[in-house]
Structure formats: structure tokens, C-alpha cells
Design an enzyme around this catalytic site. Structure first.
Site, PDB file in Angstrom:
ATOM      1  N   SER A 120       9.147  33.972  29.369  1.00  0.00           N
ATOM      2  CA  SER A 120      10.575  33.667  29.250  1.00  0.00           C
ATOM      3  C   SER A 120      10.790  32.384  28.451  1.00  0.00           C
ATOM      4  CB  SER A 120      11.134  33.478  30.666  1.00  0.00           C
ATOM      5  OG  SER A 120      12.525  33.625  30.694  1.00  0.00           O
ATOM      6  N   PRO A 121      11.901  32.285  27.720  1.00  0.00           N
ATOM      7  CA  PRO A 121      12.182  31.026  27.027  1.00  0.00           C
ATOM      8  C   PRO A 121      12.436  29.911  28.033  1.00  0.00           C
ATOM      9  CG  PRO A 121      14.081  32.516  26.914  1.00  0.00           C
ATOM     10  CD  PRO A 121      12.957  33.290  27.521  1.00  0.00           C
ATOM     11  N   CYS A 131      13.047  25.698  27.913  1.00  0.00           N
ATOM     12  CA  CYS A 131      13.159  24.431  27.182  1.00  0.00           C
ATOM     13  C   CYS A 131      12.139  23.426  27.692  1.00  0.00           C
ATOM     14  CB  CYS A 131      14.540  23.831  27.385  1.00  0.00           C
ATOM     15  SG  CYS A 131      15.782  24.570  26.348  1.00  0.00           S
ATOM     16  N   GLN A 147      13.968  32.138  20.851  1.00  0.00           N
ATOM     17  CA  GLN A 147      15.364  32.236  21.272  1.00  0.00           C
ATOM     18  C   GLN A 147      16.198  31.275  20.434  1.00  0.00           C
ATOM     19  OE1 GLN A 147      16.782  30.553  25.104  1.00  0.00           O
ATOM     20  NE2 GLN A 147      17.384  32.638  25.615  1.00  0.00           N
ATOM     21  N   TYR A 183      26.145  29.016  27.639  1.00  0.00           N
ATOM     22  CA  TYR A 183      26.108  28.422  26.311  1.00  0.00           C
ATOM     23  C   TYR A 183      27.086  29.183  25.395  1.00  0.00           C
ATOM     24  CZ  TYR A 183      22.253  25.970  28.434  1.00  0.00           C
ATOM     25  OH  TYR A 183      21.509  25.198  29.285  1.00  0.00           O
ATOM     26  N   ARG A 194      19.708  37.559  25.099  1.00  0.00           N
ATOM     27  CA  ARG A 194      19.711  37.308  26.544  1.00  0.00           C
ATOM     28  C   ARG A 194      21.156  37.170  26.963  1.00  0.00           C
ATOM     29  NH1 ARG A 194      16.142  33.222  30.283  1.00  0.00           N
ATOM     30  NH2 ARG A 194      14.773  35.038  30.175  1.00  0.00           N
ATOM     31  N   LEU A 219      12.497  35.186  39.298  1.00  0.00           N
ATOM     32  CA  LEU A 219      11.681  35.290  40.510  1.00  0.00           C
ATOM     33  C   LEU A 219      10.821  36.551  40.546  1.00  0.00           C
ATOM     34  CD1 LEU A 219      14.114  33.691  43.139  1.00  0.00           C
ATOM     35  CD2 LEU A 219      11.998  32.735  42.207  1.00  0.00           C
ATOM     36  N   GLY A 238       8.940  33.360  34.090  1.00  0.00           N
ATOM     37  CA  GLY A 238       9.299  31.982  33.814  1.00  0.00           C
ATOM     38  C   GLY A 238       8.370  31.003  34.504  1.00  0.00           C
ATOM     39  N   ARG A 239       8.854  30.446  35.614  1.00  0.00           N
ATOM     40  CA  ARG A 239       8.127  29.338  36.245  1.00  0.00           C
ATOM     41  C   ARG A 239       6.714  29.678  36.672  1.00  0.00           C
ATOM     42  NH1 ARG A 239      13.202  28.375  39.994  1.00  0.00           N
ATOM     43  NH2 ARG A 239      13.284  30.591  39.475  1.00  0.00           N
TER      44      ARG A 239
HETATM   45  C1  LIG Z   1      12.017  24.354  32.578  1.00  0.00           C
HETATM   46  C2  LIG Z   1      12.922  25.532  32.337  1.00  0.00           C
HETATM   47  C3  LIG Z   1      13.561  25.650  31.111  1.00  0.00           C
HETATM   48  C4  LIG Z   1      14.365  26.758  30.833  1.00  0.00           C
HETATM   49  N1  LIG Z   1      14.898  26.913  29.576  1.00  0.00           N
HETATM   50  C5  LIG Z   1      15.506  28.075  29.244  1.00  0.00           C
HETATM   51  C6  LIG Z   1      15.829  28.368  27.895  1.00  0.00           C
HETATM   52  O1  LIG Z   1      15.500  27.635  26.955  1.00  0.00           O
HETATM   53  N2  LIG Z   1      16.500  29.531  27.645  1.00  0.00           N
HETATM   54  C7  LIG Z   1      16.809  30.421  28.645  1.00  0.00           C
HETATM   55  O2  LIG Z   1      17.431  31.453  28.381  1.00  0.00           O
HETATM   56  N3  LIG Z   1      16.456  30.185  29.929  1.00  0.00           N
HETATM   57  C8  LIG Z   1      15.792  29.061  30.234  1.00  0.00           C
HETATM   58  N4  LIG Z   1      15.337  28.866  31.516  1.00  0.00           N
HETATM   59  C9  LIG Z   1      15.465  29.974  32.481  1.00  0.00           C
HETATM   60  C10 LIG Z   1      14.163  30.806  32.473  1.00  0.00           C
HETATM   61  O3  LIG Z   1      13.940  31.400  31.212  1.00  0.00           O
HETATM   62  C11 LIG Z   1      14.214  31.928  33.533  1.00  0.00           C
HETATM   63  O4  LIG Z   1      15.263  32.795  33.210  1.00  0.00           O
HETATM   64  C12 LIG Z   1      14.423  31.374  34.938  1.00  0.00           C
HETATM   65  O5  LIG Z   1      13.546  30.283  35.171  1.00  0.00           O
HETATM   66  C13 LIG Z   1      14.236  32.435  35.992  1.00  0.00           C
HETATM   67  O6  LIG Z   1      12.951  33.013  35.900  1.00  0.00           O
HETATM   68  P1  LIG Z   1      11.737  32.535  36.888  1.00  0.00           P
HETATM   69  O7  LIG Z   1      12.242  32.696  38.291  1.00  0.00           O
HETATM   70  O8  LIG Z   1      10.611  33.481  36.559  1.00  0.00           O
HETATM   71  O9  LIG Z   1      11.432  31.111  36.548  1.00  0.00           O
HETATM   72  C14 LIG Z   1      14.572  27.752  31.822  1.00  0.00           C
HETATM   73  C15 LIG Z   1      13.961  27.605  33.069  1.00  0.00           C
HETATM   74  C16 LIG Z   1      13.128  26.536  33.313  1.00  0.00           C
HETATM   75  C17 LIG Z   1      12.427  26.442  34.659  1.00  0.00           C
END
Ligand SMILES: Cc1cc2nc3c(=O)[nH]c(=O)nc-3n(C[C@H](O)[C@H](O)[C@H](O)COP(=O)(O)O)c2cc1C
Length: 361
Positions: free
Chosen positions: A22-23, A25, A104, A187, A230, A306, A327-328
Site C-alpha cells: 500500500s502507498p 508516506c 500514487q 485529499y 484509490r 487491517l 500497509g502497516r
Molecule cells: C505511515 C503511513 C503512511 C500512509 N500514507 C498513505 C499514502 O501516502 N497514501 C494513501 O493512500 N494511504 C496512506 N496510508 C494508508 C495506508 O496506505 C493504508 O491504507 C492503511 O494503513 C490501512 O492499511 P493497514 O491496516 O494494512 O495499514 C498511510 C498509512 C501509514 C501507516
């Protein structure tokens, strides 16, 4: 044989499996000077590690299409041609790991010029050294600590569509095969979509989907690979009361139907982010059902949020979405898909230098 670790082809691009990054930042680019917005050693190591870890595709973090579209002054940005070589290096590095390179592209709109999450006390108001005035469809600020944004004019809106196109052209030139528009999380594109942030009475408000659709139509012309978006499928504000009626899942389905006719290839389905004070019922796979609803339009989808277990991800790609977007779980363990391969009775696929050591029992 697992479905998760089976290749997937979308448009003309094939990823080696369906567990994608996942993207996210990193807020780690230079905020000023010649290096503004460029990926640096942090980004190269960060993304290459997840590529060697075994994900199918990497969607590089939100990368701004204009300097004032950065979420924070430390974001990646791809708003001039001089930045292309730094992104080429990143795309080539990702390819060398076997993963498909995606990026992204976004504009933070009214949520621009914000702090880094680990220093929330360091604000960047418009008159500060690194800050600037944010822009948005309507002059409604996101929350108390944000600036009231400048209301975009017709000409500025048309310029922003061009900025998305130019950024996509640069990203394609750099070698990215998946171009994902950031239409989620409050955004700019989402701000146009949602009735909570778009109160315009001109054509951009009469049809709140118009800005996103015009961006998709224009960017499609310069993207030979996968054009993705997205979205936040819901503002989680459907049933509050008439005065706070947000963007809904039904709206998302209609938006994607229209976008598909313009050539959109893929939808990465997230939720929320456009209003600060909403309780989101987050839990394992809590956004999966929205991806399944969007998939009914006939477009390939990814589910995110999640997804932390191998069997859970496998179930998602069997029943609800084409891709599981992680993601995380990848921040804490770049190699997590290797453990998942074992769990799903697939051979691990470590990079050659690790393979001999790790496969010996
Ligand atoms: C450190 C961090 C930075 C993130 N930056 C972006 C981003 O640049 N673009 C985006 O669409 N979502 C961003 N997210 C959201 C994640 O892409 C993801 O959708 C969200 O963390 C839920 O997925 P997870 O439960 O697997 O972490 C970010 C999340 C985290 C934790």
C-alpha cells in the site's frame, strides 16, 4: 495452490502475485532546495526491502503533482522534469526485486502543508518558513489546526488537471507501470467528490464527480500501463443527518461506473479521511465489503485495511477482491509474505543471496 501467490494481469501489466504494498508516506524527502520532493536513500532502501520481501507490486507513497499539493513539506513530489532521474532509479530498483513498480499521484488540497505525524506540534501555516496556502473546491477548513483553503478558480482547476497529466507522464517516463490517482482520504479529488467539502455551485459542484473524471480521462491518455485510483468508498457519514450527508458507497459505485467508461483499470478501495470527528468501525478486513461492492461494476479491485494474516488475505482474493493491499504489516516486517507463503504451503522465494542459507534446514 494459493490464489494469493498466483500472478495477476491487469490491462497489459502482470504482477507476480496478489499481495501488494500500500502507498505509505514516509515524510522523508527534502522540504526545500534542489532535492525537494525527490526520493533519497531512505526511500530506495525502504521500497527495495519490501520488493525483495516478495510483494507482487509496490505502490510508492503519495507523490505530489504540484509543490503545494504535498501533504507535508517532506513529501515526495514529481512536478518538474529534473525530478525524473531520482524516480527512474526508484522504479528500476523495484523492478530489480521482481515487484511491479507503481506510484500514487496526489494533491493534498485543503489538507496540504501539514506536519509530519511524529512531530504534530511542528505546524506549517502559510506564513511559516516551509508552509503555504492550501487550495480546495470550497473555502472550508479540514479542522481547527488547518488553514482555511483558497477556493479554486475555473482556470486553477484546469491547471490542476494538467498537473496530474504532467506528473503521470513523468512517472511513466521514470518506469512506473501502475499509476494510482489518490482519490481518497480527504485529499483534493475526494474533496471534490464529497458534499461535505464541495459546496460549489458551478459545474464542478453541480457534478461533484466531474473533477475526478476529468483527471482520469486526461491521465488515461498518457498511461500505457495500469491506471488505478484509490477512493474512499464512504465518508462514514451516510446516516448521521441530512445536514451532514457525506459521500456514500452508492456514490462510489456510480463514480467507478463512469470512470470505467473512461478507461480506468483498477480501484484500490479505502474509506474515510475527509472529516476529522467520525468514528470508523475499524477491525480486521473492515473495508473488504466495499471492495466487493465496487467489484460488481466489473472492474478489478484491491482491498486494504487491517489485512494481517495469510489465510485472511487468501480468503479476500478468493471471494471479494482481486488483490490484497498491505500497509502497516509491511512496515513491521518487509518479509511477511515469505511467512505467508509457508502458511499457504507455497515454497518461500527469498532473493538468491539469502536463499541457500534460509532454505537449508
Ligand atoms: C505511515 C503511513 C503512511 C500512509 N500514507 C498513505 C499514502 O501516502 N497514501 C494513501 O493512500 N494511504 C496512506 N496510508 C494508508 C495506508 O496506505 C493504508 O491504507 C492503511 O494503513 C490501512 O492499511 P493497514 O491496516 O494494512 O495499514 C498511510 C498509512 C501509514 C501507516
Amino acid at each position: 495452490m494459493s490464489q494469493l501467490f498466483t500472478p495477476i494481469t491487469i490491462n497489459n501489466v502482470t504482477a507476480r502475485n496478489r499481495a501488494w504494498m500500500s502507498p505509505m508516506c514516509q515524510y522523508s524527502a527534502s522540504p526545500s532546495g534542489d532535492d525537494l520532493g525527490r526520493p533519497n536513500d531512505w526511500h530506495y532502501v525502504h521500497y527495495a526491502s519490501r520488493g525483495w520481501g516478495g510483494v507482487g507490486a509496490i505502490i510508492v507513497e503519495s507523490t505530489a503533482v504540484t509543490a503545494n499539493g504535498r501533504i507535508s513539506p517532506y513529501d515526495l513530489a514529481i512536478h518538474n522534469d529534473d525530478q525524473i532521474p531520482s524516480f527512474t532509479r526508484l522504479a528500476e530498483l523495484i523492478v530489480s526485486t521482481g515487484a511491479t513498480p507503481g506510484i500514487q499521484l496526489g494533491h493534498a488540497g485543503r489538507k496540504a502543508s501539514g506536519p509530519r505525524p511524529w512531530e504534530p506540534e511542528v505546524l506549517h501555516p502559510k506564513d511559516s518558513e516551509l508552509g503555504w496556502e492550501p487550495v480546495a473546491p470550497s473555502p472550508i477548513r479540514f479542522s481547527g489546526s488547518y488553514e482555511t483553503p483558497h477556493e479554486l478558480t475555473e482556470d486553477e482547476i484546469l491547471d490542476l488537471i494538467d498537473s496530474f497529466v504532467e506528473a503521470a507522464r513523468r512517472a511513466v517516463e521514470a518506469g512506473f507501470e501502475i499509476i494510482e490517482l489518490h482519490g481518497a482520504h480527504g485529499y483534493l479529488i475526494h474533496e471534490f467528490l464529497s458534499p461535505l467539502s464541495n459546496k460549489r455551485t458551478d459545474r464542478w459542484g453541480q457534478d461533484r464527480m466531474l473533477f475526478g473524471l476529468e483527471v482520469i480521462k486526461a491521465v488515461r491518455a498518457v498511461v500505457p500501463g495500469v491506471l488505478a485510483i484509490r477512493i474512499s468508498a464512504t465518508d462514514w457519514c451516510e446516516f448521521v443527518d441530512d445536514s451532514r450527508q457525506g459521500w456514500t458507497v452508492a456514490d462510489s459505485v456510480e463514480f467507478i461506473r463512469r470512470a470505467k467508461e473512461l478507461g480506468l483499470d483498477f480501484v484500490d478501495v479505502s474509506t474515510g479521511g475527509n472529516i476529522p470527528d467520525i468514528q470508523i468501525p475499524a477491525g480486521p478486513g473492515y473495508q473488504v465489503r466495499f471492495a466487493a461492492q465496487i467489484a460488481e461494476t466489473g472492474i478489478p479491485t484491491g482491498s486494504v485495511g487491517l489485512i494481517t494474516e495469510a489465510t485472511q488475505a487468501e480468503q479476500i482474493v478468493r471471494d471479494s477482491a482481486d488483490v490484497a493491499i498491505l500497509g502497516r504489516v509491511l512496515l513491521s516486517d518487509p518479509y511477511v509474505t515469505q511467512a505467508w507463503r509457508a502458511r499457504l504451503r507455497e515454497e518461500p522465494e527469498f532473493a538468491q543471496p539469502y536463499h541457500r542459507q534460509l532454505m537449508r534446514s
